[in-house]
Design a protein around this motif. Structure first.
Motif, PDB file in Angstrom:
ATOM      1  N   TYR A 125       6.594  47.040  -1.267  1.00 52.70           N
ATOM      2  CA  TYR A 125       5.857  47.075  -2.387  1.00 52.70           C
ATOM      3  C   TYR A 125       6.519  47.106  -3.624  1.00 52.70           C
ATOM      4  N   LEU A 126       7.760  47.497  -3.374  1.00 54.94           N
ATOM      5  CA  LEU A 126       9.038  47.361  -4.830  1.00 54.94           C
ATOM      6  C   LEU A 126       8.790  45.785  -5.316  1.00 54.94           C
ATOM      7  N   THR A 127       9.139  45.529  -4.349  1.00 50.54           N
ATOM      8  CA  THR A 127       9.563  43.759  -3.817  1.00 50.54           C
ATOM      9  C   THR A 127       8.420  42.793  -4.730  1.00 50.54           C
ATOM     10  N   MET A 128       7.098  43.141  -4.374  1.00 50.18           N
ATOM     11  CA  MET A 128       5.881  42.690  -4.674  1.00 50.18           C
ATOM     12  C   MET A 128       6.451  42.971  -6.015  1.00 50.18           C
ATOM     13  N   GLY A 129       5.915  44.387  -6.217  1.00 47.37           N
ATOM     14  CA  GLY A 129       6.002  44.507  -8.124  1.00 47.37           C
ATOM     15  C   GLY A 129       7.021  44.256  -8.829  1.00 47.37           C
ATOM     16  N   GLY A 130       7.863  43.802  -8.333  1.00 47.96           N
ATOM     17  CA  GLY A 130       9.219  43.810  -9.357  1.00 47.96           C
ATOM     18  C   GLY A 130       8.766  41.809  -9.652  1.00 47.96           C
ATOM     19  N   THR A 131       8.048  41.229  -8.557  1.00 53.90           N
ATOM     20  CA  THR A 131       7.602  39.563  -8.595  1.00 53.90           C
ATOM     21  C   THR A 131       6.592  39.524  -9.315  1.00 53.90           C
ATOM     22  N   LEU A 132       5.738  40.400  -9.295  1.00 55.17           N
ATOM     23  CA  LEU A 132       4.544  40.368  -9.992  1.00 55.17           C
ATOM     24  C   LEU A 132       5.078  41.117 -11.757  1.00 55.17           C
ATOM     25  N   ALA A 133       5.971  41.563 -12.230  1.00 53.61           N
ATOM     26  CA  ALA A 133       6.548  41.831 -13.757  1.00 53.61           C
ATOM     27  C   ALA A 133       7.291  40.459 -14.453  1.00 53.61           C
ATOM     28  N   VAL A 134       8.127  39.788 -13.118  1.00 57.03           N
ATOM     29  CA  VAL A 134       8.194  38.691 -13.217  1.00 57.03           C
ATOM     30  C   VAL A 134       7.302  37.906 -13.553  1.00 57.03           C
ATOM     31  N   ALA A 135       6.570  37.450 -13.064  1.00 58.81           N
ATOM     32  CA  ALA A 135       5.576  36.351 -12.873  1.00 58.81           C
ATOM     33  C   ALA A 135       4.242  36.947 -14.299  1.00 58.81           C
ATOM     34  N   ILE A 136       4.470  38.073 -14.760  1.00 62.56           N
ATOM     35  CA  ILE A 136       3.214  38.226 -16.048  1.00 62.56           C
ATOM     36  C   ILE A 136       4.482  37.811 -17.282  1.00 62.56           C
ATOM     37  N   VAL A 137       5.642  38.047 -17.512  1.00 63.34           N
ATOM     38  CA  VAL A 137       6.717  37.891 -18.574  1.00 63.34           C
ATOM     39  C   VAL A 137       6.226  36.155 -18.105  1.00 63.34           C
ATOM     40  N   TRP A 138       7.097  35.807 -17.455  1.00 63.99           N
ATOM     41  CA  TRP A 138       6.804  33.847 -17.262  1.00 63.99           C
ATOM     42  C   TRP A 138       5.243  33.117 -17.844  1.00 63.99           C
ATOM     43  N   SER A 139       4.451  34.220 -17.180  1.00 62.16           N
ATOM     44  CA  SER A 139       3.366  33.128 -17.631  1.00 62.16           C
ATOM     45  C   SER A 139       3.240  33.830 -19.410  1.00 62.16           C
ATOM     46  N   GLY A 140       3.594  35.165 -19.377  1.00 64.38           N
ATOM     47  CA  GLY A 140       2.977  35.498 -21.141  1.00 64.38           C
ATOM     48  C   GLY A 140       4.368  34.416 -21.963  1.00 64.38           C
ATOM     49  N   LEU A 141       5.603  34.489 -21.414  1.00 67.73           N
ATOM     50  CA  LEU A 141       6.161  33.245 -22.181  1.00 67.73           C
ATOM     51  C   LEU A 141       5.441  32.173 -22.913  1.00 67.73           C
ATOM     52  N   SER A 142       5.207  31.642 -21.375  1.00 67.77           N
ATOM     53  CA  SER A 142       4.765  29.909 -20.789  1.00 67.77           C
ATOM     54  C   SER A 142       3.711  30.254 -22.001  1.00 67.77           C
ATOM     55  N   LEU A 143       2.753  30.668 -22.102  1.00 67.21           N
ATOM     56  CA  LEU A 143       1.474  30.424 -22.827  1.00 67.21           C
ATOM     57  C   LEU A 143       1.892  30.513 -24.172  1.00 67.21           C
ATOM     58  N   LYS A 144       2.753  31.299 -24.759  1.00 66.00           N
ATOM     59  CA  LYS A 144       3.139  31.595 -25.558  1.00 66.00           C
ATOM     60  C   LYS A 144       3.124  30.283 -26.657  1.00 66.00           C
ATOM     61  N   ARG A 145       4.659  29.158 -25.694  1.00 67.75           N
ATOM     62  CA  ARG A 145       5.494  28.411 -26.051  1.00 67.75           C
ATOM     63  C   ARG A 145       4.127  27.567 -25.780  1.00 67.75           C
ATOM     64  N   LYS A 146       2.935  26.883 -25.392  1.00 69.90           N
ATOM     65  CA  LYS A 146       2.429  26.750 -25.235  1.00 69.90           C
ATOM     66  C   LYS A 146       0.958  26.602 -26.732  1.00 69.90           C
ATOM     67  N   LEU A 147       0.596  27.484 -26.381  1.00 75.91           N
ATOM     68  CA  LEU A 147      -0.158  28.012 -28.167  1.00 75.91           C
ATOM     69  C   LEU A 147       0.999  27.979 -29.537  1.00 75.91           C
ATOM     70  N   ARG A 148       2.274  27.398 -29.619  1.00 72.51           N
ATOM     71  CA  ARG A 148       2.946  26.523 -30.168  1.00 72.51           C
ATOM     72  C   ARG A 148       2.576  25.367 -30.315  1.00 72.51           C
ATOM     73  N   ASN A 149       2.149  24.731 -29.950  1.00 74.95           N
ATOM     74  CA  ASN A 149       2.315  23.748 -29.212  1.00 74.95           C
ATOM     75  C   ASN A 149       1.128  22.697 -29.722  1.00 74.95           C
ATOM     76  N   ARG A 150       0.487  22.373 -31.468  1.00 76.97           N
ATOM     77  CA  ARG A 150      -0.986  22.101 -31.373  1.00 76.97           C
ATOM     78  C   ARG A 150      -1.391  21.475 -31.074  1.00 76.97           C
ATOM     79  N   VAL A 151      -1.030  20.344 -30.199  1.00 78.19           N
ATOM     80  CA  VAL A 151      -1.488  18.518 -29.655  1.00 78.19           C
ATOM     81  C   VAL A 151      -1.603  18.794 -27.995  1.00 78.19           C
TER      82      VAL A 151
END
Length: 485
Positions: free
Chosen positions: A459-485
Motif C-alpha cells: 500500500y505504501l508503494t501504491m500510494g507513492g505511485t499514485l502521488a507521483v501520478a497525480i503530480v505528473w498529471s497536474g504538471l502535464s495538464l498545466k503545461r497543456k493549458l498554457r498551449n492555446r493552440v
C-alpha cells in the motif's frame, strides 16, 4: 478559427471535464434515487423499480434504432455548412419524432405481454402503458441531446442535464413516499419529462438554422444513411450484449453462480468508475472528430490531442482503482465480494489500454466506413473478448478474466493502430507516445506494487505511485493549458 479553438488542449479538457461532470451527476442522481427507493419501498419496491427501468431501457434501445451517434456524426460534419445543415437538422428531428412515437406505441400496445413476461401476470398492464410515456420522452430527449452534441454545445448540455436531473429527482421522491410502488412509473415520467423540457429549451436556444420542410421522398438518401448507421451501431451493441451473456453462461457452466456474481460485481464497479471518461469521449470527442474526418491531417491532430489528454487523466484514475479496489467493494457491496478485488486490480490495468485504444476506435465510424467499423468493432473485438475470456477463465479461473481483459485491450490497441495507419495514414505524435508511455509505466508500477506480499509495503508503494501520478498529471495538464493552440 472556431474549429481550431475546439481542438485546443484547453477546449478538450474543458469538454471532458464538463461531460465527465454530467456523468458523475447522473450516477449520483441514480444513487440518490436508489437510496430513496430503498428507504420508502424496501427490497420489493427496489426489485419492481429495477424491472421497470430495465424494461424501459431495452425498449428505448430498440425503438431509437441506434440513431443517436449517427445524428451526432451527421450534424457535426455539416455544422459549418450553412447549405446542408438545415436539411440534416430537419431529417434528424423527423426521425427523432418518429422513433419516440414508435417507442411509446410499442410499449403501450404490448403492455399486457410485457407485464406477463416481467411480472408473471397482467397486474402491471396499466403501469406499462404509462411506461410508454417514459420510453417516448426518453428517446425524444436523447435525440435532442444528439443534435446538441453535434453542435458541441458543452455548457447547454451540462446545464440541461443538471437542472433536468435534479428537478426530476425532486418531483419523483415525494411520489415514492406518498404512493409507494405505484409511484415508481410516475416518478420515471417526471424525470423523463423534466429532461425533455430542459433539453428542448436548450436546443431551441442553440439551433437557429433556416427551417426546411421535410419530405420522405426528397430526403430519402439522408434518412437511409442515418438509419443504416444507426442500425449498424445497434447491431454492434447487441453483439456486445450477447458476448457478455455468453461469457456469463460459460462462467456458470465451468464454475458457479457465485463466480458469475463476483465477475459482474467487479465489472459493474469498474465500468461505473471509468464510465465518465469514456462517456465524455463519446459526447465531446466524437463530434469534433466527425467535423475533422474529411481531412486526414486534421483528424490525426484531433485524435492525438485527445489521446494525450486521456492518458494524462486516466493514469491516476487507474492507479486509484488499483489501490482502493478492496475499499470500493467494502463500501458498495459486502465482504462476501472481496474475492473480486484481485480481478478489479487487473481491470484497473486493463482500462489503461482501453482508454488509449478508444480514440482510435471512433476513426472508421467518423470516416463513414461502415464495413470496416462493423468488422473491426462489432466482429473482431467482440470475438476476441469472448475467446480470451473463456480461454483464460478455463485455465486460470476468476483472475483469468483479468488477464483476458488486459490482453484483449492491448491487442485491440495494436490492431486499431495498424488498421488506421494503413487506411488513413494515422500515426501517433511524439506527445501522444510520451504521455501514453508515461501512463502505462505508472499504471504498471502501481499494479506490480499490488502484488507485493507485505500489505504495508504494497500500500505504501501504491500510494507513492499514485502521488507521483497525480503530480505528473497536474504538471502535464498545466503545461497543456498554457498551449492555446
Amino acid at each position: 478559427m472556431k474549429g481550431k479553438d475546439e481542438n485546443s488542449y484547453r477546449s478538450i479538457l474543458k469538454g471532458t471535464s464538463f461531460f465527465g461532470g454530467v456523468q458523475v451527476l447522473q450516477i449520483l442522481i441514480t444513487l440518490v434515487r436508489g437510496k430513496f427507493v430503498a428507504m420508502f419501498l424496501g427490497p420489493e419496491g427496489m426489485g419492481i423499480s429495477s424491472l421497470f427501468t430495465t424494461s424501459s431501457n431495452t425498449l428505448q434501445r430498440f425503438s431509437s434504432l441506434g440513431l443517436n451517434l449517427a445524428i451526432v456524426k451527421e450534424v457535426a460534419a455539416k455544422s459549418d455548412n450553412t447549405d446542408r445543415l438545415p436539411t440534416a437538422i430537419a431529417v434528424a428531428r423527423k426521425l427523432i419524432t418518429a422513433t419516440s412515437i414508435a417507442g411509446a406505441l410499442l410499449c403501450i400496445l404490448f403492455a399486457p405481454l410485457l407485464s406477463r413476461i416481467t411480472f408473471g401476470d397482467t397486474g402491471m398492464e396499466w403501469q406499462f402503458m404509462l411506461l410508454g410515456i417514459v420510453v417516448g420522452l426518453t428517446v425524444a430527449f436523447n435525440g435532442k441531446l444528439s443534435i446538441l452534441q453535434g453542435f458541441h454545445e458543452v455548457k447547454r448540455i451540462s446545464l440541461a442535464s443538471l437542472v433536468g436531473g435534479v428537478t426530476g429527482l425532486a418531483v419523483g421522491v415525494p411520489l415514492y413516499y406518498f404512493f409507494g410502488t405505484k409511484g415508481i412509473v410516475p416518478a420515471m415520467i417526471a424525470l423523463a419529462l423534466a429532461m425533455y423540457v430542459f433539453y428542448s429549451l436548450s436546443l431551441r436556444k442553440a439551433v437557429t438554422v433556416e427551417h426546411v420542410k421535410f419530405s420522405w421522398q426528397t430526403h430519402k438518401p439522408i434518412v437511409r444513411k442515418l438509419v443504416t448507421l444507426g442500425l449498424l451501431l445497434m447491431t454492434n451493441d447487441l453483439i456486445a450484449s450477447l458476448v457478455q451473456y455468453l461469457i456469463n453462461v460459460f462462467i456458470k457452466y465451468e464454475d458457479s453462480d457465485v463466480a458469475v456474481g463476483l465477475y459482474q460485481a467487479a465489472n459493474s464497479i469498474t465500468n461505473q468508475y471509468t464510465g465518465m471518461v469514456f462517456a465524455a469521449m463519446a459526447m465531446d470527442f466524437f463530434p469534433r472528430l466527425s467535423k475533422a474526418a474529411s481531412d486526414n491531417r486534421l483528424m490525426r491532430d484531433v485524435v492525438n490531442r485527445q489521446s494525450e489528454i486521456v492518458a494524462i487523466i486516466i493514469a491516476p484514475a487507474s492507479i486509484l482503482l488499483i489501490l482502493t479496489s478492496p475499499v470500493l467493494i467494502h463500501i458498495l457491496l459486502t465482504s462476501k465480494f472481496m474475492p473480486a478485488s484481485p480481478l478489479m486490480r487487473w481491470m484497473g490495468l486493463g482500462i489503461l489500454f482501453r482508454a488509449l485504444m478508444v480514440p482510435m476506435g471512433y476513426i472508421s465510424f467518423a470516416k463513414g466506413n461502415k464495413k470496416l467499423f462493423f468488422w473491426l468493432e462489432g466482429i473482431f473485438c467482440n470475438v476476441l473478448t469472448l475467446s480470451l475470456s473463456c480461454l483464460f477463465f478455463k485455465f486460470y479461473g476468476l483472475i483469468g478474466l483479468g488477464y483476458a481483459l488486459v490482453a484483449d485491450n492491448a491487442i485491440c490497441l495494436v490492431v486499431y493502430y495498424i488498421v488506421n495507419h494503413r487506411m488513413y495514414g494515422y500515426s501517433f505524435s511524439r506527445g501522444a507516445l510520451f504521455y501514453m508511455a508515461g501512463a502505462l509505466a505508472l499504471g504498471s508500477m502501481a499494479f506490480a506494487s499490488s502484488m507485493i506480499e507485505s500489505t504495508t509495503a504494497s500500500y505504501l508503494t501504491m500510494g507513492g505511485t499514485l502521488a507521483v501520478a497525480i503530480v505528473w498529471s497536474g504538471l502535464s495538464l498545466k503545461r497543456k493549458l498554457r498551449n492555446r493552440v
